[in-house]
Motif scaffolding. Structure first.
Motif, PDB file in Angstrom:
ATOM      1  N   PHE A 122       7.723  -2.071  98.470  1.00 13.35           N
ATOM      2  CA  PHE A 122       8.506  -2.216  97.243  1.00 13.35           C
ATOM      3  C   PHE A 122       8.546  -3.671  96.780  1.00 13.35           C
ATOM      4  O   PHE A 122       8.383  -3.960  95.594  1.00 13.35           O
ATOM      5  N   VAL A 123       8.768  -4.581  97.713  1.00 15.81           N
ATOM      6  CA  VAL A 123       8.836  -5.999  97.355  1.00 15.81           C
ATOM      7  C   VAL A 123       7.479  -6.492  96.858  1.00 15.81           C
ATOM      8  O   VAL A 123       7.395  -7.245  95.864  1.00 15.81           O
ATOM      9  N   SER A 124       6.413  -6.066  97.509  1.00 18.50           N
ATOM     10  CA  SER A 124       5.072  -6.474  97.084  1.00 18.50           C
ATOM     11  C   SER A 124       4.765  -5.984  95.681  1.00 18.50           C
ATOM     12  O   SER A 124       4.158  -6.701  94.877  1.00 18.50           O
ATOM     13  N   SER A 125       5.180  -4.776  95.364  1.00 18.70           N
ATOM     14  CA  SER A 125       4.928  -4.218  94.037  1.00 18.70           C
ATOM     15  C   SER A 125       5.704  -4.969  92.967  1.00 18.70           C
ATOM     16  O   SER A 125       5.157  -5.306  91.912  1.00 18.70           O
ATOM     17  N   ARG A 126       6.975  -5.255  93.236  1.00 17.94           N
ATOM     18  CA  ARG A 126       7.810  -5.888  92.222  1.00 17.94           C
ATOM     19  C   ARG A 126       7.528  -7.375  92.060  1.00 17.94           C
ATOM     20  O   ARG A 126       7.804  -7.949  91.009  1.00 17.94           O
TER      21      ARG A 126
END
Length: 270
Positions: A122-126
């Motif tokens: 999730f953090v990588s995507s955002r």
């Protein structure tokens, strides 16, 4: 005994302690230093600021009247492509994000490493902007709507997955425990226990992300990812300001219409 002696020593109310006042003063000083440092770094040229209102007014004058004959030639097809890119990207993001949402929900997946992996996704995507994702996929798949669709999808995974995972964690445990005590299989616990509680959050997140993706997909064409941004980039490069004004007006109208559509759907299903 005197009245002053009975009343005792006077007290003065202070809102902040000395430590808090010192911390606030330090924050103010650091903020001022950061602002001054930023202004020196970006090198603002005062001469450009003086005539900015005049240049802006001249730009709007050149945009009007719109070149309406340009709409059926290039704008309409690009607009439909933008809507398709946003819609398919949102659907793909939902398919990819939901499994990670269950991995991220600590009350559903009681495994620290799996929770951490989902949060990392999730953090990588955002953390990567949609334009950067578009540049990456344009380099891999070439220019076109495929790169834009994948950019929208991978950018949305973190948003959708995080919010839906938080909705899963906030689900009431009473129905879950009742189904578990009755011997219901895990699939039935998911369908009858979790889904009725998180369904409103799911549709709300999906509609909100679709609304956001329509806005983001409108500019992905500036880096070759298809959509109406391609027409906008071509008009800007050729200095066809009447066409630029038309495209900007169309984008604005689509964003407003999308806002009304999502609000209407949300009021009907939530």
């Amino acid at each position: 005994m005197s009245e002053a002696a009975l009343s005792g020593p006077s007290r003065r109310w202070v809102r902040f302690t000395p430590v808090e006042r010192g911390a606030r003063a330090l924050v103010y000083v650091l903020t001022a230093v950061a602002v001054i440092w930023s202004l020196r770094t970006i090198e603002i040229i005062p001469e450009f600021l003086y005539d900015a209102p005049e240049q802006t007014a001249d730009l709007f004058v050149r945009m009007w009247p719109f070149d309406w004959a340009f709409y059926p030639k290039a704008v309409h097809a690009a607009l439909i492509e933008t809507l398709h890119t946003a819609t398919l990207g949102t659907l793909l993001a939902l398919v990819l994000a939901i499994p990670f949402s269950f991995l991220a929900a600590r009350n559903f997946t009681r495994s620290g490493p799996l929770n951490w992996i989902a949060q990392f996704v999730f953090v990588s995507s955002r953390s990567v902007n949609s334009l950067i994702w578009a540049l990456l996929f344009v380099a891999i798949f070439g220019p076109g709507p495929l790169a834009g669709t994948l950019a929208i999808a991978f950018r949305s995974i973190g948003f959708v997955g995080k919010l839906f995972g938080e909705a899963l964690e906030e689900a009431q445990q009473g129905p879950i425990e009742a189904l578990t005590a009755a011997g219901a299989p895990r699939s039935m616990i998911l369908v009858k226990g979790y889904w009725p509680q998180v369904e409103p959050a799911f549709w709300s997140v999906a509609l909100l992300r679709w609304d956001i993706n329509i806005r983001e997909s409108a500019v992905l064409g500036l880096v070759g990812a298809g959509g109406i941004g391609v027409a906008l980039d071509a008009a800007l490069n050729n200095l066809y300001w009447d066409q630029v004004g038309l495209i900007l007006a169309v984008i604005f109208a689509v964003v407003i219409a999308t806002e009304f559509v999502t609000s209407f759907i949300r009021s009907r299903i939530l």
